[in-house]
Design an enzyme around this catalytic site. Structure first.
Site, PDB file in Angstrom:
ATOM      1  CG  PHE A 163     -18.866  13.271 -28.903  1.00  0.00           C
ATOM      2  CD1 PHE A 163     -18.913  14.409 -28.114  1.00  0.00           C
ATOM      3  CD2 PHE A 163     -17.872  12.338 -28.648  1.00  0.00           C
ATOM      4  CE1 PHE A 163     -18.005  14.627 -27.094  1.00  0.00           C
ATOM      5  CE2 PHE A 163     -16.950  12.539 -27.627  1.00  0.00           C
ATOM      6  CZ  PHE A 163     -17.019  13.670 -26.851  1.00  0.00           C
ATOM      7  CE  LYS A 182      -4.697  10.140 -24.863  1.00  0.00           C
ATOM      8  NZ  LYS A 182      -5.006  11.072 -23.793  1.00  0.00           N
ATOM      9  NE  ARG A 226     -12.465  14.754 -30.908  1.00  0.00           N
ATOM     10  CZ  ARG A 226     -13.220  14.401 -29.872  1.00  0.00           C
ATOM     11  NH1 ARG A 226     -14.511  14.629 -29.875  1.00  0.00           N
ATOM     12  NH2 ARG A 226     -12.691  13.802 -28.837  1.00  0.00           N
ATOM     13  CG  ASP A 237      -1.692  17.925 -21.887  1.00  0.00           C
ATOM     14  OD1 ASP A 237      -1.086  16.826 -21.896  1.00  0.00           O
ATOM     15  OD2 ASP A 237      -2.922  18.018 -22.036  1.00  0.00           O
ATOM     16  CG  PHE A 246      -7.561  17.774 -24.402  1.00  0.00           C
ATOM     17  CD1 PHE A 246      -7.693  17.239 -25.664  1.00  0.00           C
ATOM     18  CD2 PHE A 246      -7.811  16.957 -23.304  1.00  0.00           C
ATOM     19  CE1 PHE A 246      -8.061  15.907 -25.838  1.00  0.00           C
ATOM     20  CE2 PHE A 246      -8.174  15.632 -23.472  1.00  0.00           C
ATOM     21  CZ  PHE A 246      -8.291  15.100 -24.744  1.00  0.00           C
ATOM     22  CB  THR A 247     -12.451  17.418 -23.912  1.00  0.00           C
ATOM     23  OG1 THR A 247     -11.511  16.333 -23.889  1.00  0.00           O
ATOM     24  CG2 THR A 247     -12.900  17.629 -25.353  1.00  0.00           C
ATOM     25  CE1 TYR A 305      -4.069   1.994   0.414  1.00  0.00           C
ATOM     26  CE2 TYR A 305      -2.540   3.441   1.569  1.00  0.00           C
ATOM     27  CZ  TYR A 305      -3.763   3.239   0.943  1.00  0.00           C
ATOM     28  OH  TYR A 305      -4.655   4.273   0.834  1.00  0.00           O
TER      29      TYR A 305
HETATM   30  C1  LIG Z   1      -6.032  12.058 -23.294  1.00  0.00           C
HETATM   31  C2  LIG Z   1      -5.592  13.435 -22.974  1.00  0.00           C
HETATM   32  C3  LIG Z   1      -5.743  13.981 -21.699  1.00  0.00           C
HETATM   33  C4  LIG Z   1      -6.503  13.269 -20.583  1.00  0.00           C
HETATM   34  O1  LIG Z   1      -5.895  12.119 -20.199  1.00  0.00           O
HETATM   35  P1  LIG Z   1      -6.677  10.785 -19.723  1.00  0.00           P
HETATM   36  O2  LIG Z   1      -5.583   9.829 -19.448  1.00  0.00           O
HETATM   37  O3  LIG Z   1      -7.585  10.376 -20.841  1.00  0.00           O
HETATM   38  O4  LIG Z   1      -7.448  11.146 -18.492  1.00  0.00           O
HETATM   39  C5  LIG Z   1      -5.222  15.241 -21.472  1.00  0.00           C
HETATM   40  N1  LIG Z   1      -4.619  15.944 -22.451  1.00  0.00           N
HETATM   41  C6  LIG Z   1      -4.486  15.465 -23.691  1.00  0.00           C
HETATM   42  C7  LIG Z   1      -3.814  16.292 -24.737  1.00  0.00           C
HETATM   43  C8  LIG Z   1      -4.969  14.199 -24.012  1.00  0.00           C
HETATM   44  O5  LIG Z   1      -4.857  13.734 -25.260  1.00  0.00           O
END
Ligand SMILES: *Cc1c(COP(=O)(O)O)cnc(C)c1O
Length: 472
Positions: A464, A273, A397, A230, A139-140, A87
Protein backbone atom coordinates in the site's frame (compact mmCIF):
# COMPACT_ATOMS: atom_id res chain seq x y z
CA UNK A 1 -30.32 34.59 36.43
CA UNK A 2 -30.17 37.60 34.09
CA UNK A 3 -32.44 38.02 31.10
CA UNK A 4 -29.47 37.58 28.85
CA UNK A 5 -28.60 34.25 30.45
CA UNK A 6 -32.18 33.14 30.04
CA UNK A 7 -32.18 34.22 26.43
CA UNK A 8 -28.95 32.35 25.74
CA UNK A 9 -30.30 29.24 27.39
CA UNK A 10 -33.48 29.35 25.36
CA UNK A 11 -31.45 29.82 22.21
CA UNK A 12 -29.37 26.84 23.19
CA UNK A 13 -32.49 24.76 23.55
CA UNK A 14 -33.96 26.02 20.31
CA UNK A 15 -30.88 25.09 18.36
CA UNK A 16 -30.36 21.93 20.40
CA UNK A 17 -26.69 22.68 20.95
CA UNK A 18 -24.22 24.93 22.73
CA UNK A 19 -20.93 25.45 20.99
CA UNK A 20 -17.57 25.20 22.65
CA UNK A 21 -14.16 25.62 21.10
CA UNK A 22 -10.55 24.66 21.46
CA UNK A 23 -8.73 25.59 24.71
CA UNK A 24 -5.96 27.39 22.79
CA UNK A 25 -5.42 30.21 20.36
CA UNK A 26 -3.10 30.41 17.40
CA UNK A 27 0.24 32.20 17.80
CA UNK A 28 2.14 31.03 14.73
CA UNK A 29 0.83 29.80 11.41
CA UNK A 30 2.22 27.49 8.76
CA UNK A 31 0.99 28.50 5.30
CA UNK A 32 -0.30 25.67 3.14
CA UNK A 33 -0.49 25.74 -0.62
CA UNK A 34 -3.81 25.93 -2.40
CA UNK A 35 -3.75 24.06 -5.71
CA UNK A 36 -5.87 24.18 -8.87
CA UNK A 37 -7.80 21.14 -10.13
CA UNK A 38 -5.31 20.86 -13.01
CA UNK A 39 -2.34 20.82 -10.60
CA UNK A 40 -4.01 18.14 -8.50
CA UNK A 41 -4.80 16.07 -11.58
CA UNK A 42 -1.11 16.17 -12.52
CA UNK A 43 0.16 15.50 -8.97
CA UNK A 44 -2.18 12.52 -8.60
CA UNK A 45 -1.11 11.07 -11.96
CA UNK A 46 2.55 11.50 -10.92
CA UNK A 47 1.76 9.73 -7.65
CA UNK A 48 0.17 6.74 -9.41
CA UNK A 49 -3.18 7.52 -7.69
CA UNK A 50 -1.62 6.53 -4.36
CA UNK A 51 -1.90 9.19 -1.63
CA UNK A 52 1.28 7.87 0.06
CA UNK A 53 3.23 8.97 -3.03
CA UNK A 54 1.97 12.57 -3.06
CA UNK A 55 4.38 15.33 -2.05
CA UNK A 56 3.11 17.03 1.05
CA UNK A 57 3.59 20.40 -0.71
CA UNK A 58 0.80 19.37 -3.08
CA UNK A 59 -1.60 18.59 -0.19
CA UNK A 60 -4.03 21.14 1.25
CA UNK A 61 -5.47 19.36 4.31
CA UNK A 62 -3.37 16.37 5.33
CA UNK A 63 -5.41 13.64 7.03
CA UNK A 64 -3.05 10.79 6.18
CA UNK A 65 -2.21 10.08 9.82
CA UNK A 66 -2.30 11.49 13.37
CA UNK A 67 1.22 10.15 14.00
CA UNK A 68 3.85 12.80 14.69
CA UNK A 69 1.63 15.43 13.07
CA UNK A 70 0.41 17.24 16.20
CA UNK A 71 1.10 20.92 16.85
CA UNK A 72 3.25 21.54 19.92
CA UNK A 73 2.31 24.27 22.38
CA UNK A 74 4.35 27.39 23.18
CA UNK A 75 5.34 25.66 26.43
CA UNK A 76 6.64 22.63 24.58
CA UNK A 77 8.61 24.84 22.18
CA UNK A 78 10.02 26.75 25.15
CA UNK A 79 10.94 23.38 26.66
CA UNK A 80 12.94 22.56 23.52
CA UNK A 81 15.34 25.33 24.58
CA UNK A 82 15.91 23.57 27.90
CA UNK A 83 17.37 20.47 26.33
CA UNK A 84 20.22 18.98 28.34
CA UNK A 85 22.10 17.12 25.62
CA UNK A 86 24.35 15.20 28.00
CA UNK A 87 24.98 11.65 26.79
CA UNK A 88 24.22 10.24 30.23
CA UNK A 89 21.80 11.33 32.93
CA UNK A 90 20.13 14.20 31.05
CA UNK A 91 17.89 16.24 33.34
CA UNK A 92 15.13 16.00 30.73
CA UNK A 93 15.03 12.24 31.16
CA UNK A 94 14.27 12.62 34.87
CA UNK A 95 11.49 15.08 34.02
CA UNK A 96 10.06 12.57 31.55
CA UNK A 97 10.33 9.71 34.02
CA UNK A 98 8.51 11.76 36.65
CA UNK A 99 5.72 12.69 34.19
CA UNK A 100 5.15 9.05 33.22
CA UNK A 101 5.12 8.00 36.88
CA UNK A 102 2.71 10.81 37.78
CA UNK A 103 0.22 10.40 34.95
CA UNK A 104 0.44 6.72 33.99
CA UNK A 105 1.47 5.39 37.40
CA UNK A 106 4.16 2.88 36.39
CA UNK A 107 7.36 2.49 38.40
CA UNK A 108 10.11 2.09 35.80
CA UNK A 109 10.68 3.94 32.52
CA UNK A 110 12.75 3.12 29.43
CA UNK A 111 12.81 5.85 26.73
CA UNK A 112 12.71 4.81 23.04
CA UNK A 113 12.84 6.61 19.68
CA UNK A 114 9.16 5.82 19.00
CA UNK A 115 6.48 3.22 19.76
CA UNK A 116 7.90 0.36 17.73
CA UNK A 117 11.22 0.68 19.59
CA UNK A 118 9.38 -0.03 22.85
CA UNK A 119 7.43 -2.91 21.23
CA UNK A 120 10.72 -4.41 20.13
CA UNK A 121 12.23 -4.31 23.66
CA UNK A 122 9.26 -5.79 25.50
CA UNK A 123 8.77 -8.48 22.84
CA UNK A 124 12.43 -9.54 22.96
CA UNK A 125 12.44 -9.49 26.75
CA UNK A 126 9.42 -11.65 27.50
CA UNK A 127 8.35 -13.64 24.40
CA UNK A 128 9.93 -17.05 23.76
CA UNK A 129 9.53 -19.06 20.55
CA UNK A 130 6.20 -20.92 20.63
CA UNK A 131 4.47 -18.39 22.88
CA UNK A 132 0.95 -17.14 22.19
CA UNK A 133 -0.01 -13.50 22.70
CA UNK A 134 -3.75 -12.83 22.86
CA UNK A 135 -4.84 -9.27 22.16
CA UNK A 136 -7.79 -7.01 21.30
CA UNK A 137 -7.12 -6.88 17.55
CA UNK A 138 -3.70 -6.73 15.95
CA UNK A 139 -1.71 -3.62 15.17
CA UNK A 140 0.81 -3.80 12.31
CA UNK A 141 4.08 -3.04 14.13
CA UNK A 142 3.00 -4.60 17.44
CA UNK A 143 2.17 -7.95 15.86
CA UNK A 144 5.31 -7.94 13.72
CA UNK A 145 7.56 -7.53 16.80
CA UNK A 146 5.65 -10.28 18.62
CA UNK A 147 6.17 -12.57 15.61
CA UNK A 148 9.84 -11.65 15.21
CA UNK A 149 10.36 -12.73 18.83
CA UNK A 150 8.84 -16.13 17.98
CA UNK A 151 5.31 -15.53 19.25
CA UNK A 152 1.90 -15.92 17.60
CA UNK A 153 -0.75 -13.25 17.97
CA UNK A 154 -4.35 -14.38 18.57
CA UNK A 155 -7.27 -11.96 18.27
CA UNK A 156 -9.62 -11.99 21.29
CA UNK A 157 -11.57 -8.77 20.68
CA UNK A 158 -15.39 -8.79 20.93
CA UNK A 159 -17.21 -9.71 17.68
CA UNK A 160 -18.85 -6.27 17.50
CA UNK A 161 -15.45 -4.75 16.59
CA UNK A 162 -15.58 -6.38 13.15
CA UNK A 163 -18.95 -4.84 12.23
CA UNK A 164 -18.71 -1.20 11.01
CA UNK A 165 -22.39 -0.48 11.70
CA UNK A 166 -22.59 -1.93 15.23
CA UNK A 167 -23.09 0.93 17.75
CA UNK A 168 -21.61 -0.92 20.80
CA UNK A 169 -20.05 1.76 23.09
CA UNK A 170 -16.90 -0.29 23.88
CA UNK A 171 -16.02 -2.10 20.68
CA UNK A 172 -12.41 -2.41 21.87
CA UNK A 173 -13.31 -4.80 24.74
CA UNK A 174 -11.60 -8.14 25.19
CA UNK A 175 -13.98 -11.08 24.84
CA UNK A 176 -13.12 -12.96 28.05
CA UNK A 177 -14.62 -16.22 26.76
CA UNK A 178 -12.35 -16.09 23.73
CA UNK A 179 -9.39 -15.41 26.04
CA UNK A 180 -10.39 -18.30 28.33
CA UNK A 181 -10.54 -20.59 25.30
CA UNK A 182 -6.99 -19.56 24.29
CA UNK A 183 -5.74 -20.20 27.85
CA UNK A 184 -7.41 -23.64 27.85
CA UNK A 185 -5.93 -24.47 24.46
CA UNK A 186 -2.28 -23.37 24.86
CA UNK A 187 -1.86 -23.23 28.65
CA UNK A 188 -1.20 -20.14 30.76
CA UNK A 189 2.53 -20.92 30.90
CA UNK A 190 2.74 -20.29 27.15
CA UNK A 191 1.12 -16.85 27.35
CA UNK A 192 3.74 -14.25 28.35
CA UNK A 193 1.14 -11.49 28.48
CA UNK A 194 -2.15 -10.19 27.13
CA UNK A 195 -1.58 -7.39 24.60
CA UNK A 196 -4.23 -4.81 25.41
CA UNK A 197 -4.71 -1.65 23.32
CA UNK A 198 -6.80 1.36 24.31
CA UNK A 199 -8.21 2.64 21.97
CA UNK A 200 -8.08 0.03 19.21
CA UNK A 201 -6.64 1.66 16.10
CA UNK A 202 -7.52 -1.00 13.52
CA UNK A 203 -11.12 -1.20 14.77
CA UNK A 204 -11.58 2.53 14.18
CA UNK A 205 -10.26 4.01 17.45
CA UNK A 206 -12.75 2.06 19.59
CA UNK A 207 -12.39 2.09 23.42
CA UNK A 208 -12.08 -0.53 26.17
CA UNK A 209 -14.28 -0.10 29.26
CA UNK A 210 -12.97 0.05 32.84
CA UNK A 211 -15.27 -2.85 33.70
CA UNK A 212 -13.62 -4.91 30.96
CA UNK A 213 -10.03 -4.23 32.04
CA UNK A 214 -10.97 -4.95 35.67
CA UNK A 215 -12.49 -8.30 34.69
CA UNK A 216 -9.48 -9.00 32.50
CA UNK A 217 -7.20 -8.38 35.50
CA UNK A 218 -9.19 -10.83 37.61
CA UNK A 219 -9.03 -13.51 34.93
CA UNK A 220 -5.31 -13.00 34.32
CA UNK A 221 -4.55 -13.06 38.08
CA UNK A 222 -6.17 -16.48 38.30
CA UNK A 223 -3.52 -17.77 35.88
CA UNK A 224 -0.58 -15.50 36.72
CA UNK A 225 -0.67 -13.86 33.26
CA UNK A 226 0.60 -10.30 32.87
CA UNK A 227 -1.14 -7.52 30.97
CA UNK A 228 0.81 -5.01 28.90
CA UNK A 229 -0.98 -1.99 27.51
CA UNK A 230 -0.49 -0.28 24.17
CA UNK A 231 -1.05 3.20 25.66
CA UNK A 232 -0.68 5.05 22.35
CA UNK A 233 -4.24 6.46 22.47
CA UNK A 234 -5.13 5.60 26.07
CA UNK A 235 -5.95 9.23 26.93
CA UNK A 236 -8.65 9.16 24.25
CA UNK A 237 -9.85 5.86 25.69
CA UNK A 238 -10.18 7.54 29.11
CA UNK A 239 -12.44 10.18 27.55
CA UNK A 240 -14.87 7.52 26.30
CA UNK A 241 -14.97 5.94 29.76
CA UNK A 242 -15.76 9.34 31.27
CA UNK A 243 -18.52 9.84 28.74
CA UNK A 244 -20.07 6.38 28.59
CA UNK A 245 -19.36 4.34 31.72
CA UNK A 246 -21.43 4.60 34.90
CA UNK A 247 -19.54 6.20 37.79
CA UNK A 248 -16.95 8.07 35.73
CA UNK A 249 -18.78 11.19 34.53
CA UNK A 250 -17.33 13.33 37.34
CA UNK A 251 -13.82 11.89 37.33
CA UNK A 252 -11.06 13.78 35.51
CA UNK A 253 -9.41 12.13 32.49
CA UNK A 254 -6.13 12.01 34.42
CA UNK A 255 -7.69 9.94 37.22
CA UNK A 256 -9.39 7.57 34.77
CA UNK A 257 -6.14 7.09 32.87
CA UNK A 258 -4.25 6.25 36.05
CA UNK A 259 -6.90 3.85 37.30
CA UNK A 260 -6.96 2.01 33.96
CA UNK A 261 -3.19 1.68 33.89
CA UNK A 262 -3.23 0.37 37.47
CA UNK A 263 -4.87 -2.86 36.20
CA UNK A 264 -1.93 -3.48 33.86
CA UNK A 265 1.71 -4.42 34.45
CA UNK A 266 3.30 -2.00 32.03
CA UNK A 267 2.81 -0.12 28.78
CA UNK A 268 4.47 0.87 25.54
CA UNK A 269 3.79 4.21 23.96
CA UNK A 270 3.99 5.90 20.59
CA UNK A 271 4.34 9.44 21.96
CA UNK A 272 3.72 10.70 18.41
CA UNK A 273 0.00 10.22 19.05
CA UNK A 274 -1.59 11.13 22.43
CA UNK A 275 1.55 12.71 23.89
CA UNK A 276 1.61 15.63 21.43
CA UNK A 277 5.15 15.39 20.10
CA UNK A 278 6.54 14.87 16.61
CA UNK A 279 8.86 12.04 17.63
CA UNK A 280 9.37 9.86 20.70
CA UNK A 281 8.22 6.84 22.64
CA UNK A 282 8.61 4.97 25.91
CA UNK A 283 8.19 1.71 27.71
CA UNK A 284 7.03 1.69 31.34
CA UNK A 285 7.02 -1.31 33.65
CA UNK A 286 6.14 -2.35 37.18
CA UNK A 287 8.32 -5.46 37.51
CA UNK A 288 11.98 -4.91 38.18
CA UNK A 289 13.17 -8.09 36.45
CA UNK A 290 11.51 -7.15 33.12
CA UNK A 291 12.71 -3.57 33.50
CA UNK A 292 16.30 -4.76 34.01
CA UNK A 293 16.15 -6.75 30.77
CA UNK A 294 14.62 -3.92 28.77
CA UNK A 295 17.02 -1.34 30.15
CA UNK A 296 19.83 -3.60 29.04
CA UNK A 297 18.36 -4.17 25.55
CA UNK A 298 17.74 -0.45 24.98
CA UNK A 299 21.47 0.27 24.87
CA UNK A 300 21.80 -2.26 22.05
CA UNK A 301 18.99 -0.99 19.85
CA UNK A 302 18.03 2.58 20.77
CA UNK A 303 20.62 4.45 22.83
CA UNK A 304 21.61 4.85 26.46
CA UNK A 305 18.82 4.18 28.97
CA UNK A 306 18.53 7.90 29.77
CA UNK A 307 17.75 8.98 26.18
CA UNK A 308 16.75 5.91 24.14
CA UNK A 309 17.11 7.60 20.75
CA UNK A 310 15.61 10.96 21.71
CA UNK A 311 17.44 14.27 22.08
CA UNK A 312 17.23 15.90 25.51
CA UNK A 313 14.97 18.58 24.02
CA UNK A 314 12.63 15.90 22.64
CA UNK A 315 12.28 14.41 26.12
CA UNK A 316 11.48 17.82 27.58
CA UNK A 317 8.77 18.47 24.96
CA UNK A 318 7.40 15.00 25.65
CA UNK A 319 7.27 15.50 29.43
CA UNK A 320 5.28 18.68 28.87
CA UNK A 321 3.12 17.00 26.20
CA UNK A 322 2.11 14.25 28.63
CA UNK A 323 0.82 16.83 31.07
CA UNK A 324 -1.08 18.77 28.39
CA UNK A 325 -2.54 15.61 26.87
CA UNK A 326 -4.51 14.62 29.98
CA UNK A 327 -6.29 17.98 30.43
CA UNK A 328 -10.03 17.41 30.12
CA UNK A 329 -10.62 20.44 27.90
CA UNK A 330 -7.93 19.33 25.50
CA UNK A 331 -9.27 15.79 25.09
CA UNK A 332 -12.84 17.00 24.80
CA UNK A 333 -11.97 19.38 21.99
CA UNK A 334 -9.76 16.83 20.26
CA UNK A 335 -12.49 14.19 20.14
CA UNK A 336 -15.13 16.89 19.66
CA UNK A 337 -13.47 17.88 16.40
CA UNK A 338 -13.36 14.31 15.10
CA UNK A 339 -17.00 13.94 16.07
CA UNK A 340 -17.96 17.26 14.43
CA UNK A 341 -16.70 15.92 11.11
CA UNK A 342 -18.49 12.62 11.68
CA UNK A 343 -21.78 14.34 12.44
CA UNK A 344 -21.63 16.47 9.29
CA UNK A 345 -21.16 13.33 7.21
CA UNK A 346 -23.94 11.48 8.98
CA UNK A 347 -26.34 14.36 8.39
CA UNK A 348 -25.75 13.75 4.69
CA UNK A 349 -26.23 9.96 5.09
CA UNK A 350 -22.65 9.28 4.07
CA UNK A 351 -21.68 5.79 5.29
CA UNK A 352 -19.01 5.83 8.04
CA UNK A 353 -17.84 3.43 10.75
CA UNK A 354 -19.89 3.87 13.93
CA UNK A 355 -19.64 4.92 16.62
CA UNK A 356 -17.07 7.57 15.70
CA UNK A 357 -13.81 6.71 17.48
CA UNK A 358 -11.04 8.82 18.93
CA UNK A 359 -8.69 9.78 16.14
CA UNK A 360 -10.29 9.40 12.74
CA UNK A 361 -13.36 9.09 10.58
CA UNK A 362 -13.48 5.91 8.53
CA UNK A 363 -15.56 6.16 5.34
CA UNK A 364 -17.18 2.85 4.43
CA UNK A 365 -16.18 2.60 0.76
CA UNK A 366 -18.20 -0.60 0.21
CA UNK A 367 -21.42 1.24 0.95
CA UNK A 368 -20.14 4.47 -0.65
CA UNK A 369 -19.56 2.76 -4.01
CA UNK A 370 -21.89 -0.29 -3.97
CA UNK A 371 -21.45 -0.66 -7.74
CA UNK A 372 -17.68 -1.15 -7.50
CA UNK A 373 -16.21 -4.63 -6.98
CA UNK A 374 -13.54 -4.83 -4.28
CA UNK A 375 -11.01 -5.76 -7.01
CA UNK A 376 -11.19 -2.25 -8.49
CA UNK A 377 -10.15 -0.79 -5.11
CA UNK A 378 -13.12 1.31 -3.90
CA UNK A 379 -11.33 2.79 -0.85
CA UNK A 380 -8.23 3.69 -2.87
CA UNK A 381 -10.53 5.21 -5.50
CA UNK A 382 -12.28 7.30 -2.86
CA UNK A 383 -8.94 8.56 -1.49
CA UNK A 384 -7.96 9.61 -5.04
CA UNK A 385 -11.34 11.30 -5.65
CA UNK A 386 -11.08 13.33 -2.42
CA UNK A 387 -7.62 14.54 -3.31
CA UNK A 388 -8.73 15.53 -6.82
CA UNK A 389 -11.75 17.37 -5.49
CA UNK A 390 -10.09 19.46 -2.78
CA UNK A 391 -6.48 18.50 -2.06
CA UNK A 392 -7.53 16.58 1.07
CA UNK A 393 -5.23 13.61 1.67
CA UNK A 394 -6.67 10.44 3.23
CA UNK A 395 -5.49 6.82 3.42
CA UNK A 396 -6.75 3.47 2.15
CA UNK A 397 -7.49 0.74 4.71
CA UNK A 398 -8.95 -2.08 2.64
CA UNK A 399 -7.94 -4.60 0.01
CA UNK A 400 -4.72 -2.78 -0.95
CA UNK A 401 -3.52 -2.59 2.68
CA UNK A 402 -4.50 -6.23 3.28
CA UNK A 403 -2.05 -7.47 0.61
CA UNK A 404 -1.98 -10.92 -0.94
CA UNK A 405 -2.46 -14.37 0.55
CA UNK A 406 1.05 -15.89 0.65
CA UNK A 407 -0.38 -19.36 -0.18
CA UNK A 408 -2.62 -18.60 -3.17
CA UNK A 409 -1.11 -15.31 -4.33
CA UNK A 410 -4.62 -13.80 -4.61
CA UNK A 411 -5.69 -10.51 -3.07
CA UNK A 412 -6.90 -10.90 0.50
CA UNK A 413 -10.50 -9.63 0.61
CA UNK A 414 -10.94 -8.00 4.06
CA UNK A 415 -14.44 -7.40 5.43
CA UNK A 416 -13.69 -3.74 5.93
CA UNK A 417 -13.01 -1.55 2.89
CA UNK A 418 -12.34 1.85 4.44
CA UNK A 419 -10.91 5.26 3.62
CA UNK A 420 -9.45 6.89 6.74
CA UNK A 421 -9.58 10.61 7.48
CA UNK A 422 -7.17 10.92 10.41
CA UNK A 423 -7.24 14.15 12.37
CA UNK A 424 -3.93 15.55 13.68
CA UNK A 425 -4.15 17.08 17.16
CA UNK A 426 -4.41 20.89 17.50
CA UNK A 427 -3.60 21.46 13.81
CA UNK A 428 -6.75 22.17 11.81
CA UNK A 429 -9.78 24.38 12.44
CA UNK A 430 -13.48 23.69 12.26
CA UNK A 431 -13.53 25.45 8.87
CA UNK A 432 -11.02 22.90 7.61
CA UNK A 433 -13.39 20.16 8.79
CA UNK A 434 -16.21 21.83 6.83
CA UNK A 435 -14.06 21.76 3.69
CA UNK A 436 -13.31 18.07 4.25
CA UNK A 437 -16.98 17.19 4.79
CA UNK A 438 -18.07 19.14 1.72
CA UNK A 439 -15.43 17.42 -0.36
CA UNK A 440 -16.63 13.99 0.78
CA UNK A 441 -20.18 15.08 -0.05
CA UNK A 442 -19.11 16.15 -3.51
CA UNK A 443 -17.44 12.77 -4.12
CA UNK A 444 -20.62 11.14 -2.83
CA UNK A 445 -22.79 13.12 -5.25
CA UNK A 446 -20.61 11.93 -8.13
CA UNK A 447 -20.42 8.36 -6.90
CA UNK A 448 -22.41 6.78 -9.74
CA UNK A 449 -20.06 8.18 -12.38
CA UNK A 450 -17.01 6.97 -10.44
CA UNK A 451 -15.22 3.96 -11.83
CA UNK A 452 -12.41 2.21 -10.03
CA UNK A 453 -8.67 1.86 -10.46
CA UNK A 454 -6.39 -0.73 -11.99
CA UNK A 455 -3.11 -1.60 -10.24
CA UNK A 456 -0.15 -1.20 -12.57
CA UNK A 457 2.78 -1.59 -10.18
CA UNK A 458 2.94 -3.69 -7.01
CA UNK A 459 5.97 -4.02 -4.71
CA UNK A 460 6.49 -7.20 -2.72
CA UNK A 461 6.28 -5.88 0.86
CA UNK A 462 3.61 -3.62 2.42
CA UNK A 463 2.38 -2.79 -1.06
CA UNK A 464 0.00 0.00 0.00
CA UNK A 465 2.92 2.39 0.59
CA UNK A 466 4.32 2.26 -2.94
CA UNK A 467 1.96 0.61 -5.42
CA UNK A 468 0.65 2.55 -8.43
CA UNK A 469 -2.67 2.70 -10.23
CA UNK A 470 -4.40 4.16 -13.27
CA UNK A 471 -8.09 4.97 -13.74
CA UNK A 472 -10.27 2.39 -15.47
C1 LIG B 1 1.58 4.20 15.78
C2 LIG B 1 1.26 3.04 16.63
C3 LIG B 1 2.26 2.19 17.11
C4 LIG B 1 3.72 2.29 16.67
O1 LIG B 1 4.29 3.45 17.07
P1 LIG B 1 5.40 4.27 16.21
O2 LIG B 1 5.67 5.45 17.05
O3 LIG B 1 4.79 4.58 14.88
O4 LIG B 1 6.59 3.37 16.07
C5 LIG B 1 1.88 1.18 17.98
N1 LIG B 1 0.60 0.99 18.33
C6 LIG B 1 -0.39 1.77 17.87
C7 LIG B 1 -1.80 1.51 18.29
C8 LIG B 1 -0.10 2.82 17.00
O5 LIG B 1 -1.09 3.58 16.52
Amino acid sequence: MTDQHLHLQTMGQQHGRRSWAEPWKIKMVEPIRMTTPEERQQALRDAGYNTFLLKSDDVYIDLLTDSGTSAMSDRQWAGMMLGDEAYAGSRNFYRLEAAIRDYYGYKYVVPTHQGRGAEHLISQAVIKPGHTIPGNMYFTTTRLHQELAGGTFVDVIVDEAHDPANPHPFKGNVDLDKLQAVIDRVGAENIPYVSLAGTVNMAGGQPVSMENVRALRTLCDRYGIRIYLDATRMVENAFFIQEREAGYADKPIAAILKEFCSYTDGAWMSAKKDNLVNIGGWLALNHEDVFDQCRNLVVVYEGLHTYGGMAGRDMEALAIGIEEAVQDDHVRSRIGQVRYLGELLQEWDIPIVQPVGGHAIFLDAKRFYPHLAQDVFPAQTLAAELYLDSGVRSMERGIVSAGRDPETGDHRHPKLELTRLTIPRRVYTQAHMDVVAESVKSAYDRREQTRGLRMIYEPKYLRFFQCRFEPI
